[in-house]
Scaffold this motif. Structure first.
Motif, PDB file in Angstrom:
ATOM      1  N   LYS A  90      50.473  18.826  68.897  1.00  0.00           N
ATOM      2  CA  LYS A  90      49.762  17.548  68.911  1.00  0.00           C
ATOM      3  C   LYS A  90      50.705  16.412  69.310  1.00  0.00           C
ATOM      4  CE  LYS A  90      46.790  14.560  66.133  1.00  0.00           C
ATOM      5  NZ  LYS A  90      47.461  13.319  66.557  1.00  0.00           N
ATOM      6  N   SER A  93      51.212  16.579  72.950  1.00  0.00           N
ATOM      7  CA  SER A  93      50.023  16.095  73.648  1.00  0.00           C
ATOM      8  C   SER A  93      49.925  14.575  73.577  1.00  0.00           C
ATOM      9  CB  SER A  93      48.771  16.738  73.032  1.00  0.00           C
ATOM     10  OG  SER A  93      47.602  16.220  73.618  1.00  0.00           O
ATOM     11  N   ASP A  94      50.188  14.021  72.377  1.00  0.00           N
ATOM     12  CA  ASP A  94      50.135  12.566  72.219  1.00  0.00           C
ATOM     13  C   ASP A  94      51.216  11.883  73.055  1.00  0.00           C
ATOM     14  OD1 ASP A  94      48.035  12.869  70.510  1.00  0.00           O
ATOM     15  OD2 ASP A  94      49.190  12.562  68.670  1.00  0.00           O
ATOM     16  N   TYR A  96      52.410  12.961  75.831  1.00  0.00           N
ATOM     17  CA  TYR A  96      51.967  12.994  77.229  1.00  0.00           C
ATOM     18  C   TYR A  96      50.875  11.951  77.480  1.00  0.00           C
ATOM     19  CZ  TYR A  96      49.773  14.707  81.513  1.00  0.00           C
ATOM     20  OH  TYR A  96      49.239  14.793  82.765  1.00  0.00           O
ATOM     21  N   LYS A  97      49.942  11.830  76.521  1.00  0.00           N
ATOM     22  CA  LYS A  97      48.815  10.918  76.706  1.00  0.00           C
ATOM     23  C   LYS A  97      49.209   9.456  76.521  1.00  0.00           C
ATOM     24  CE  LYS A  97      44.879  11.972  74.787  1.00  0.00           C
ATOM     25  NZ  LYS A  97      43.891  12.423  73.772  1.00  0.00           N
ATOM     26  N   TYR A  98      50.051   9.196  75.510  1.00  0.00           N
ATOM     27  CA  TYR A  98      50.336   7.807  75.154  1.00  0.00           C
ATOM     28  C   TYR A  98      51.779   7.388  75.448  1.00  0.00           C
ATOM     29  CZ  TYR A  98      46.035   8.709  72.588  1.00  0.00           C
ATOM     30  OH  TYR A  98      44.755   9.078  72.246  1.00  0.00           O
ATOM     31  N   GLU A 101      52.012   4.033  76.994  1.00  0.00           N
ATOM     32  CA  GLU A 101      51.297   2.949  76.299  1.00  0.00           C
ATOM     33  C   GLU A 101      52.069   1.631  76.330  1.00  0.00           C
ATOM     34  OE1 GLU A 101      49.769   1.809  71.780  1.00  0.00           O
ATOM     35  OE2 GLU A 101      50.244   3.892  72.285  1.00  0.00           O
ATOM     36  N   HIS A 148      45.727   6.441  84.927  1.00  0.00           N
ATOM     37  CA  HIS A 148      46.604   6.843  83.820  1.00  0.00           C
ATOM     38  C   HIS A 148      45.924   6.695  82.457  1.00  0.00           C
ATOM     39  CE1 HIS A 148      50.354   7.586  86.049  1.00  0.00           C
ATOM     40  NE2 HIS A 148      49.900   6.673  86.886  1.00  0.00           N
ATOM     41  N   GLY A 149      44.600   6.536  82.454  1.00  0.00           N
ATOM     42  CA  GLY A 149      43.849   6.562  81.197  1.00  0.00           C
ATOM     43  C   GLY A 149      43.422   5.222  80.662  1.00  0.00           C
ATOM     44  N   HIS A 192      43.116   6.336  76.783  1.00  0.00           N
ATOM     45  CA  HIS A 192      42.639   7.652  76.320  1.00  0.00           C
ATOM     46  C   HIS A 192      41.916   7.524  74.978  1.00  0.00           C
ATOM     47  CE1 HIS A 192      44.767   9.693  79.531  1.00  0.00           C
ATOM     48  NE2 HIS A 192      45.889   9.098  79.178  1.00  0.00           N
ATOM     49  N   LYS A 194      42.130   5.376  72.723  1.00  0.00           N
ATOM     50  CA  LYS A 194      42.876   4.656  71.684  1.00  0.00           C
ATOM     51  C   LYS A 194      42.944   3.177  72.064  1.00  0.00           C
ATOM     52  CE  LYS A 194      47.481   4.210  69.642  1.00  0.00           C
ATOM     53  NZ  LYS A 194      48.890   4.685  69.687  1.00  0.00           N
TER      54      LYS A 194
END
Length: 205
Positions: A90, A93-94, A96-98, A101, A148-149, A192, A194
């Motif tokens: 997790k 994954s976070d 990579y996603k955030y 930010e 990029h989300g 994403h 958030k």
């Protein structure tokens, strides 16, 4: 002494010797039998066997408990490892996603300024080329961020949500539903799903 008498005496002695030998043999047999029944400590062999069986049973129970303890410990370690593995996955994954930010949050004021410049250029009819240039840069810039989300929070006319909106004003509006958003001062954005910046809004009373 006559020969017959001597013969009788010898026969009697011979009989006594035979009887003594028989008694000795019987005594030795009894002793051997007793030794079979008793061990060196003088305890009954059957009793000793029962004691040995009892000790073996206790030893087996001890090992069973130890095996059960090791089994439970193994299950706990396995469960902890699975939880750790899921947590690491997790976090990856976070990340990579955030991971972007912070830089996107820093870029948002530039996006706001491009929007303001575009609105100002729309009022100047003689600067159509400038307006088109700003609009093109703004669109490209926004497309890259969306790739990029980045997602704009749609809030005008929606019900106020403290998770996505930040109310800085309230106003009495008879024609508007109470707690609905009637004006947006600054756009809010999600990355994403958030919320990275809440919308600054005016809410109807």
């Amino acid at each position: 002494m006559s020969l017959d008498k001597e013969k009788d005496i010898l026969e009697n002695l011979d009989e006594e010797n035979k009887e003594n030998q028989k008694n000795n043999i019987d005594s030795e047999a009894d002793e051997k039998e007793t030794e079979k029944v008793k061990n060196e400590d003088g305890n009954c062999i059957g009793c000793q066997e029962r004691e040995d069986n009892k000790d073996e049973s206790e030893e087996i129970e001890k090992y069973k408990k130890e095996i059960e303890e090791y089994k439970n410990k193994y299950l706990r370690i396995t469960a902890d490892f699975q939880n750790f593995k899921r947590r690491v996955e997790k976090e990856k994954s976070d990340l990579y996603k955030y991971g972007s930010e912070k830089i996107i949050v820093d870029i948002l004021p530039i996006l706001d300024n491009l929007e303001r410049a575009l609105q100002s250029a729309e009022d100047a009819e003689d600067n159509k080329g400038l307006r088109d240039g700003i609009e093109m840069v703004y669109k490209q810039f926004k497309d890259v961020l969306q790739k990029h989300g980045l997602e704009e929070i749609d809030c005008l006319g929606k019900e106020f949500d403290p998770n996505c909106h930040h109310a800085i004003m309230q106003e009495e509006c008879e024609d508007k539903q109470s707690n609905s958003i009637i004006e947006v001062f600054q756009k809010g954005y999600k990355l994403h799903s958030k919320v990275i910046r809440p919308s600054l809004v005016k809410v109807a009373k």
